[in-house]
Design an enzyme around this catalytic site. Structure first.
Site, PDB file in Angstrom:
ATOM      1  CB  SER A   1     -31.605 -29.310 -18.112  1.00 12.59           C
ATOM      2  OG  SER A   1     -31.208 -30.368 -18.517  1.00 12.59           O
TER       3      SER A   1
ATOM      4  CD  GLU B   1      -3.051  -1.060   0.136  1.00 12.11           C
ATOM      5  OE1 GLU B   1      -3.164   0.255  -0.317  1.00 12.11           O
ATOM      6  OE2 GLU B   1      -3.528  -2.207  -0.369  1.00 12.11           O
TER       7      GLU B   1
END
Length: 921
Positions: free
Chosen positions: A391, A116
């Site tokens: 399906s 950072e």
């Protein structure tokens, strides 16, 4: 003389040199003057720019919030509102383990600084070197390519400011960061950062995160790979959650390790060794939080959306969060899932529901699982990937792309036959049977696997992936096994609901969302509603919808049909991989997931049922596989009041097609109703050829005799029929010249008419019938002695026996109005073609009207006024298509017949036939 000459020459040369020198000095002076002017102008511009920049900066920061210590130490809770603006919950006061700087191990601090803010101890709140580099990177690679925020700036942003990306907010961030560094030490600022960072799953602060993910209550026990994972997560906490996204979490962790080596915190060898540690080996079993927040499954999604999009702390930042929650629907869904009415007591059985608005994508309710009363913010089955779709993927990956790219019609035929994948591996249907050539509609309705694979192969994997990803599926690749739901990664109910809603919303996809906007303490608002996107043609959306209506009308989803509603949807069932089934001692046909995803014009719901963990009992029974359909039906019945049907766009044509024709042919006026199906075509691709059907009739009766017996006062009627079958019946139509009529039905070849009217002439017509098929009539007449003779009526002796044994013989016309030859053209199920007595005409003439048809005598067109609606009752055999699987369109029917209270008289009507107004469609 010579001296004078030299002197004069020298004088001239000297004068010339002096002149040149003077000109050169003048030019130098002029050039110097221009440079001075440019330098002064540039300096002035710089001064003006600096003054302007300072003024602008001062203007921006004048409204910056004060460095309120209470906000740093005492977080403000946020309020959540429902779709009507009513308060739902207050988020705040989450317990956390507060740590001081001395509790932070060096390895964790190094990991955070490398990731950072590597120059944290060298700047005073703003790293201008890093900021300049970020500006260059953004100019070169686009806005957002690289961030320049220091840890101090991040603390300021999390504590005091809204996350909007504007110059004003950035200026305030810089100003407050400088002030924060003046007021607090570097260690104090790091302490603030470590206690404020969000780590997904409602976890705030690095101490609580270490305990939650690694089971470590002492930060000093953190290993290098664990520290790197925690250092990398804050960039996108939910996306780097190691439980949900282990691969992404590993990539991010390894980036942190590389950065630590780059900045000299560890060696390259240490980094490489740490990268070899598997993510799952680092984690403890996922814990569940206990909290009194209501509707936690829905609130969980709210927290994720706000955190991901606004980069704020919902538990500390004092936000007003406006959501799409329907509290009534949410309560109903939660109660339904917790009820034992539908569920068995099988171990680890779970289920989830995602309910969204079809038109807006707004989430109305989320059922995150069963029996969550005492467990808050646990695993949310509604929004987390839970299983393979089976399906239910077929409209998304197979048939949707086939319509979109290939313009297949719903009548497009695919052969359901023994088949293999491209690699030679066999593919089977669930019932291990094959139906031969069937339409795409029928293949989807009955969920046949082989036609689905053929559709995917016809479209191509790349185009199928492109289509599916526009619906939010997020596929990296598509394999042939995906055609029937064998995905590499799992899907969530919310994800499936979002995809299906685009079909119901005319091809417009709006990402499912729970939050509409947030309001910050300073009054700043942020709109979080996603933008609508057209992801498919409107004809694709409508034609998929029309086929999915067949699924619930007669296919695999009939249990999900909601009476009085226009429902479209698809089932999905998945089996375990063979090796997994063997591992747990399960059958090779054991079912691990069952789905139903469906929608109406108003709501879309995805329902999943499965197991929280695999075991020897984790196999859904036949009843348990029905649960998603039954849950869907109950939810839609509760929330949806019904309404209008899905609107057919102009790009679609729906036509009556003769079944079994390939390529499809239009049904003719002679095509039996049982042979007609209504199918959709992309306009411009519809068929023009008509099926060559001929009217079907039975042989007429022969030797029809009618004689009056004065002794018994009866008329004896007899006939012969050479084509008798078990279902053959005879209709005898009796008419007198005095206007009375009667119809007698019998299986015998004779009847007797008792007590006939004296002097009346009886005309008798006999029809043979088998089901919907009728013969032409045989005719005769007889006069009863007595009474007064009608002077206009010839005596029976003058009237030949009109026994019609020849089907081609001309029918006589009474009153010159006789048979309605040529007047009833159109698709009319009772009276156009041949002798159609007792045909079922739904939506035409009202009453029992005996009409002459086009090519013979007409029949009883019984039915109600209104549209001719094809039956939607599913057949008893689920593998057999119904006579009319879909409702014929109101404006797309060939030969509609409008009746205008016409009164017809004539032979074959046996009286007056009033045809009521109505449209036969």
């Amino acid at each position: 003389m010579s001296g004078e000459y030299r002197s004069r020459v020298e004088r001239k040369q000297a004068a010339k040199q002096a002149k040149q020198t003077k000109q050169k000095k003048a030019k130098q002076k002029k050039g110097l003057s221009l440079f001075k002017k440019l330098a002064i102008a540039a300096l002035l511009l710089m001064v003006i720019g600096m003054v302007g920049g300072i003024a602008t900066f001062a203007y921006f920061v004048k409204d910056a919030p004060p460095l309120d210590e209470a906000k740093i130490k005492d977080p403000m809770s946020s309020t959540v509102y429902d779709m009507k603006g009513h308060k739902v919950a207050e988020l705040g006061g989450i317990k956390r383990t507060y740590i001081s700087y001395k509790d932070v191990p060096k390895v964790l601090e190094d990991a955070v600084l490398a990731t950072e803010d590597a120059r944290f101890y060298e700047h005073h709140g703003v790293d201008f070197i890093r900021l300049a580099g970020a500006v260059l990177a953004n100019l070169k690679e686009g806005f957002g390519a690289e961030g320049g925020s220091t840890i101090t700036q991040q603390v300021v942003k999390m504590t005091f400011l809204s996350p909007e990306k504007t110059l004003k907010r950035k200026a305030q961030e810089l100003w407050l960061a400088l002030r924060l560094e003046q007021k607090y030490s570097k260690h104090e600022i790091l302490e603030m950062y470590f206690n404020k960072i969000y780590y997904s799953d409602g976890i705030y602060g690095v101490a609580r995160a270490a305990e939650y993910y690694f089971g470590k209550t002492n930060l000093k026990d953190l290993t290098l790979p664990e520290a790197a994972l925690l250092a990398g997560m804050p960039q996108s906490p939910n996306n780097y959650n190691p439980y949900d996204h282990p691969e992404a979490a590993k990539k991010r962790r390894d980036v942190v390790l590389s950065l630590m080596a780059k900045h000299g915190f560890i060696t390259k060898e240490e980094a490489e060794k740490a990268k070899q540690v598997p993510i799952k080996s680092m984690l403890v079993e996922r814990k569940q939080h206990h909290n009194s927040v209501p509707y936690d499954a829905f609130i969980d999604e709210v927290i994720k959306e706000v955190t991901d999009q606004a980069n704020v702390n919902v538990f500390e930042d004092g936000l007003k969060i406006y959501t799409t929650l329907d509290q009534d629907a949410q309560k109903y869904v939660e109660n339904l899932l917790n009820s034992d009415t539908l569920f068995t007591d099988k171990k680890d059985l779970q289920s989830a529901i995602a309910l969204i608005d079809t038109k807006t994508g707004e989430i109305r309710a989320l059922g995150g699982g069963r029996h969550r009363e005492n467990v808050k913010f646990g695993f949310n089955y509604a929004i987390q990937p839970v299983g393979q779709p089976g399906s239910s993927i077929k409209p998304i990956l197979d048939y949707g792309p086939a319509i979109e790219y290939l313009k297949w019609s719903t009548a497009h035929q695919i052969v359901d036959e023994p088949y293999t994948y491209s690699n030679g591996k066999p593919i089977r249907n669930a019932d291990r049977r094959y139906l031969g050539p069937i339409t795409m509609r029928h293949a989807l309705a009955l969920s046949r696997n082989i036609p689905a694979l053929k559709a995917l192969q016809a479209v191509g994997k790349e185009r199928a992936k492109e289509f599916a990803n526009r619906l939010g599926m997020g596929f990296d690749r598509v394999e042939e096994a995906y055609a029937i739901g064998g995905l590499e990664n799992r899907v969530s109910p919310l994800q499936m609901a979002g995809a299906y809603s685009a079909f119901g919303n005319n091809g417009i996809y709006i990402k499912p969302h729970a939050v509409t906007k947030i309001v910050f303490p300073d009054g700043t608002e942020m709109d979080l509603r996603p933008k609508p996107k057209r992801v498919m043609k409107d004809y694709t959306a409508y034609m998929i919808t029309d086929m999915l209506k067949s699924v619930v009308e007669y296919g695999t989803g009939v249990l999900a049909n909601v009476p009085g509603h226009h429902v479209a949807g698809k089932t999905g069932t998945t089996n375990y991989p063979e090796e997994v089934a063997r591992q747990y001692g399960l059958s090779d046909r054991a079912v691990q997931d069952s789905w139903f995803v469906g929608y109406t014009p108003n709501y879309t719901a995805a329902v999943w049922t499965g197991f929280s963990k695999r075991s020897s009992t984790a196999d859904l029974s036949q009843w348990e596989q029905r649960i998603p359909k039954l849950l869907f039906k109950r939810v839609i019945s509760h929330v949806d009041d019904g309404g209008s049907d899905f609107e057919m766009p102009n790009s679609v044509v729906k036509l009556p097609i003769k079944k079994g024709t390939n390529p499809p042919k239009l049904a003719s006026k002679y095509t039996p109703a049982s042979e007609i199906t209504y199918e959709c075509f992309v306009r411009g691709t519809e068929p023009t050829e008509t099926a060559p059907d001929e009217p079907e009739t039975l042989p007429s009766v022969t030797d029809l005799q009618a004689a009056y017996d004065q002794g018994t006062n009866t008329i004896s009627v007899s006939w012969k029929y050479s084509d008798m079958h078990d279902n053959t019946i005879f209709e005898v139509h009796i008419k007198t010249d005095q206007g009375t009529t009667n119809v007698v039905t019998t299986k015998d070849e004779a009847i007797a008419i008792s007590n006939p009217t004296p002097g009346a002439v009886y005309t008798i017509a006999v029809y043979a019938k088998e089901g919907d098929i009728t013969s032409k009539p045989a005719l005769t007449s007889v006069q009863v002695p007595g009474g007064e003779q009608n002077p206009n009526q010839p005596s029976p002796s003058d009237q030949p026996n009109q026994n019609q044994n020849d089907n081609n013989q001309q029918q006589p016309n009474w009153d010159n109005n006789g048979t309605n030859n040529g007047t009833d053209n159109g698709t009319n199920n009772g009276g156009n073609n041949g002798t159609n007595e007792n045909q079922n005409n739904q939506g035409g003439n009202n009453g029992n009207n005996i009409n002459s048809g086009n090519n013979g005598q007409g029949g009883n067109n019984s039915g109600n006024n209104g549209n001719n609606t094809a039956p939607t009752t599913p057949p008893s055999n689920p593998t057999t298509p119904p006579p009319n699987p879909t409702t014929p369109p109101p404006n797309n029917h060939n030969g509609a017949k409008n009746g205008n209270n016409q009164t017809k008289k004539g032979f074959g009507t046996f009286g007056t036939n009033t045809q009521h107004s109505g449209t036969e469609n």
